[in-house]
Design a protein around this motif. Structure first.
Motif, PDB file in Angstrom:
ATOM      1  N   GLU A 128      -6.744  -0.152   5.460  1.00  0.00           N
ATOM      2  CA  GLU A 128      -7.698  -1.030   4.705  1.00  0.00           C
ATOM      3  C   GLU A 128      -7.416  -2.512   4.404  1.00  0.00           C
ATOM      4  O   GLU A 128      -8.069  -3.313   4.649  1.00  0.00           O
ATOM      5  CB  GLU A 128      -7.883  -0.179   3.246  1.00  0.00           C
TER       6      GLU A 128
ATOM      7  N   ALA B  40       0.862  -1.201  -0.003  1.00  0.00           N
ATOM      8  CA  ALA B  40       0.117   0.061   0.064  1.00  0.00           C
ATOM      9  C   ALA B  40       0.758   1.255   0.163  1.00  0.00           C
ATOM     10  O   ALA B  40       2.042   1.044   0.523  1.00  0.00           O
ATOM     11  CB  ALA B  40      -0.887   0.078   1.308  1.00  0.00           C
TER      12      ALA B  40
ATOM     13  N   GLY C  22      -4.151   3.070   3.071  1.00  0.00           N
ATOM     14  CA  GLY C  22      -4.166   1.971   2.412  1.00  0.00           C
ATOM     15  C   GLY C  22      -3.662   0.629   3.201  1.00  0.00           C
ATOM     16  O   GLY C  22      -4.138  -0.319   2.930  1.00  0.00           O
TER      17      GLY C  22
END
Length: 890
Positions: A593, A585, A590
């Motif tokens: 997530e 990420a 990111g």
């Protein structure tokens, strides 16, 4: 100079306080039996000090030793009324070599020493059996030439075969001329092929055999064994000589072994085997009739050529003297009984446990003594699998159940082949007609051993039981063809590489590989573990990440999990995908997530572990390895990952390159990851707290997770990570309306953490010593690469043991002791344990007891070993403490 010659006869023996060290096992044993006024053949032992003296001179036997040997011979002549090279009743000797411990490779026993071309006829006239006398002479020549001159025994067999083919002499045992012709051929072979002679002077024969026996201490097999077992070169060996017993002479003669107990049941009942002699006309060494001593005691004693009640009384007396089950080797010569050796009965781990528990039940010993009598490492034998029975089993043959357990593997017919195939990662069963000490290296790597000949006390049986391998012996229905390398079971012909299964508990040999299952550790084993648990101070946990490991460990008595390595939970299916997505990420958002996808997996894993442990402590280590370990390797894997995550392969390759490290062990890992990416800690902490609540509700038992922060060297590192954990706990408490008690601590695996243990302990609830990495850091070596040179170090005596197996007390151990003292000075009630590989090693556990650690943690199948080792360590520590108190009082 130290005393060189120690004499013994029934009722009297020269002995030393360190008898086995000075006289070797055989000499010490005969001296003990003689001192107990038990029937032994008279003789003397040349002590290990004489070996050291001869080795120091480097010129054969010193004159002083030769003089002492002559004195010993004269003493023996006076005791027996026989004379070396005598015109009547010549003195013949059996010469046996031994060290302080069993030592494969040293000189084999030489029998009938004292026979020559003249005394063989004197012996024949005395015994009225020329064939027996000449067979004895033949045997002496073969053994002398083999030991002293290095002759191959098969050469003499070929000479005898040729003589028989040419003259048929052996069909007429009374044909003295034929026997003399054969002996003449033997002498000619020794002179022409070996460039030597078999001396005709008994004293010269004896000196040569002693000198050759001394040399055998340094043969390759003996040296390899000493290296393996840590026996120093200077220990040396002893040589024992005693008057010959003609135990193969006639039907009133024979050889046997008696046990003071039934080893399978532990019941006090003399058992064993006895082989009757064969009388004139049969080859030496042939014992066609084997009699069971238990059967003889039940009404068939008339077939025993000596007093069976006398033998039984001797065996029982020895058991009472030793305070343990004993086995006694004995001989009967023309109706006269002699005890040759006595030892604590060699037994399997199961038999040892059974006997120890039985002795406690009889009041002969206490629980502590029972605990101390069991080698903790031997318990591994009890964890061997057994066969899952079904209608499709094809039994190829049945033999003697010589060593318990079951094993499947490919057939191999030599120890060398066993090593080669095992090195390829394939399981093997070593199949031999019978094993010898030279097969030991193959037996060690084999899953099990099968021999066509032999019984429950054969070499294969004894060695297999000692190393915890399944073994079946004496499968007479099978036929081994060494030339074609095939094993015949009726019409079935098996070759090398075919798979079989052996059951060392039933004696069965089964076609193919069958399903195996682990035994239930109940009965006597469970009783012994109860003894151990009452005696030990330290707790025993397990290292486990999977439900299967956790359940196994609980079945073996683990008192919680001492190390759950969370990184092991991320390498499968969707988990590795989410993990790679997190690592690749571009930003924190990111990463969070991707971590959100991992949260349910982590939570469910922890719930299951907490439920299995049902309120017992579970120590969870936060993510430890560097992130590159989770990334793809090679172009194809990189392309596959890029496609899966729908990103460019070039981007994946760049990230892999960016995360690669020159020395990952010392790189971006452990708490350093947690500080760089605190979102990882937060997700793992949330999973732990939420799982603790769910598992507590399910089991009704409060879960108190222990969260381990790895690779801490600075107090502020632990401060930082603990603050994140505490923050997540407050969030979960608010969300769930429930609070969870928890502990936060660290793994001590860096030298700096050791020297700053007092400061780190101010914030840590526990320390767990990671001896694997601590050993690497202290020595500056990688355990993954150390095998390349550690074996050389041990062979050269630079280190005694692999420090990754047994804790290095002087270095790593000293640091552990320093950390313990510093930590408890700051926080007296801090919990201290160890979770490295040494946590299941008995020798290391003894050190951890001395150091005052609260628990050890080890792999599931080493938990019983650790429980027993911890009990032994506590008992010895308590006895030492009481001993010091008594000395201070006095």
């Amino acid at each position: 100079m130290p005393k060189r010659i120690f004499t013994f006869r029934r009722g009297a023996a020269d002995r030393t306080a360190d008898a086995a060290e000075a006289l070797g096992l055989k000499g010490a044993n005969l001296a003990l039996l003689a001192s107990l006024d038990l029937p032994v053949p008279p003789g003397f032992t040349i002590a290990t000090s004489a070996w050291r003296e001869a080795g120091a001179k480097g010129e054969g036997l010193p004159p002083t030793l030769r003089g002492d040997i002559r004195d010993g011979i004269e003493w023996l002549e006076g005791v027996t009324g026989r004379r070396f090279d005598g015109d009547e009743r010549p003195l013949l000797l059996a010469v046996r070599t031994s060290a302080r411990a069993q030592m494969p490779g040293v000189a084999e026993t030489v029998l009938d020493l004292g026979l020559n071309d003249r005394t063989v006829d004197v012996l024949a006239a005395e015994l009225s059996d020329a064939a027996f006398a000449y067979r004895s002479y033949r045997r002496f020549i073969e053994s002398y030439a083999g030991l002293v001159l290095g002759a191959d025994p098969s050469d003499f067999e070929e000479i005898a075969d040729r003589e028989q083919e040419e003259k048929g002499w052996e069909t007429e045992p009374g044909d003295v001329a034929g026997w003399r012709a054969l002996i003449g051929r033997f002498h000619a072979f020794v002179e022409e092929e070996l460039g030597s002679v078999v001396p005709q002077t008994p004293l010269e024969q004896f000196m040569d055999v002693v000198e050759a026996s001394f040399r055998s201490w340094r043969n390759p097999v003996a040296m390899a064994h000493r290296h393996l077992h840590g026996i120093p070169e200077s220990a040396g060996l002893a040589v024992t000589a005693h008057a010959m017993i003609f135990n193969e002479r006639n039907a009133k003669s024979g050889t046997g072994r008696a046990f003071s107990r039934d080893l399978r049941s532990g019941i006090s009942r003399v058992t064993g085997e006895f082989g009757l002699g064969t009388g004139a006309g049969a080859a030496i060494g042939v014992m066609p009739r084997r009699l069971d001593l238990a059967d003889l005691a039940n009404g068939r004693a008339g077939e025993f050529p000596a007093d069976l009640a006398e033998l039984t009384a001797h065996v029982r007396r020895l058991e009472a003297h030793v305070g343990d089950a004993v086995e006694v080797d004995f001989m009967v010569g023309d109706g006269e009984l002699f005890l040759m050796q006595s030892r604590v009965a060699r037994r399997s781990a199961g038999e040892a446990v059974r006997i120890a528990v039985e002795l406690v039940g009889e009041g002969m010993i206490g629980e502590e003594e029972a605990i101390l009598r069991i080698d903790p490492a031997s318990l591994d034998e009890l964890l061997h699998p057994t066969i899952e029975r079904g209608p499709d089993l094809v039994v190829l043959g049945r033999g003697m159940p010589a060593s318990p357990g079951a094993a499947s593997g490919e057939i191999v017919f030599s120890a060398e082949r066993a090593q080669a195939v095992s090195a390829e990662g394939r399981a093997v069963i070593l199949v031999r007609s019978e094993t010898t000490p030279e097969d030991i290296h193959g037996m060690h790597v084999a899953e099990g051993v099968l021999t066509i000949r032999g019984g429950t006390t054969s070499h294969a049986a004894v060695v297999a039981r000692g190393i915890g391998k399944p073994c079946v012996t004496g499968v007479g229905s099978l036929r081994l063809n060494t030339e074609t390398q095939t094993l015949h079971a009726g019409a079935r012909v098996l070759k090398a590489g075919d798979r079989i299964t052996i059951d060392g508990s039933s004696g069965e040999v089964i076609d193919g590989a069958v399903k195996l299952m682990r035994p239930a550790l109940t009965g006597d084993f469970a009783t012994l573990m109860e003894f151990a648990d009452r005696a030990r101070r330290m707790g025993v946990r397990t290292n486990a990440e999977t439900p299967h490991e956790a359940r196994s460990a609980r079945a073996f008595g683990a008192e919680g999990i001492g190390l759950c390595r969370t990184e092991h939970m991320f390498f499968e299916g969707e988990r590795i995908r989410a993990m790679r997505e997190m690592i690749l990420a571009p930003d924190e958002a990111g990463r969070r997530e991707a971590l959100a996808k991992l949260l349910p997996y982590q939570r469910s894993d922890f719930v299951e572990l907490f439920e299995i442990m049902a309120g017992l402590p579970v120590m969870i280590r936060l993510l430890d390895p560097p992130l590159h370990e989770f990334l793809p390797k090679g172009e194809s894997e990189i392309a596959e990952t890029a496609a899966m995550l729908e990103i460019g392969a070039e981007l994946v390759a760049q990230r892999v390159a960016a995360l690669s490290e020159f020395n990952p062990m010392l790189g971006h890992r452990g708490c350093r990851l947690a500080i760089s990416y605190p979102e990882i800690v937060e997700v793992q902490a949330r999973a732990i707290f939420e799982a603790a609540i769910e598992a507590g509700d399910a089991t009704g038992k409060a879960v108190v997770p222990e969260i381990m922060v790895p690779l801490v060297g600075l107090r502020k590192e632990l401060d930082f990570v603990k603050a994140r954990i505490d923050h997540v706990h407050r969030l979960v408490t608010a969300e769930r309306g429930r609070s969870v008690d928890y502990l936060v601590g660290t793994m001590i695996e860096l030298p700096r953490a050791v020297v700053r243990a007092d400061t780190i302990a101010e914030v840590a609830d526990f320390f767990s010593f990671g001896t694997n990495d601590l050993t690497q850091m202290v020595f500056g070596i990688s355990r993954d690469d150390a095998a390349n040179f550690l074996s050389t170090y041990m062979r050269q005596g630079i280190v005694e043991r692999d420090p990754f197996t047994t804790v290095d007390v002087d270095g790593v151990g000293e640091l552990i002791a320093i950390a313990v003292e510093k930590a408890r000075r700051t926080k007296p009630d801090i919990s201290l344990g160890v979770c490295g590989e040494q946590g299941g090693d008995p020798a290391s556990i003894a050190f951890f007891e001395q150091t005052g650690l609260d628990y050890v943690s080890c792999s599931p199948f080493r938990v019983p070993i650790a429980r027993l080792a911890a009990a032994q360590s506590a008992i010895r520590a308590n006895r030492a403490l009481k001993g010091r108190s008594r000395r201070q009082d006095s």
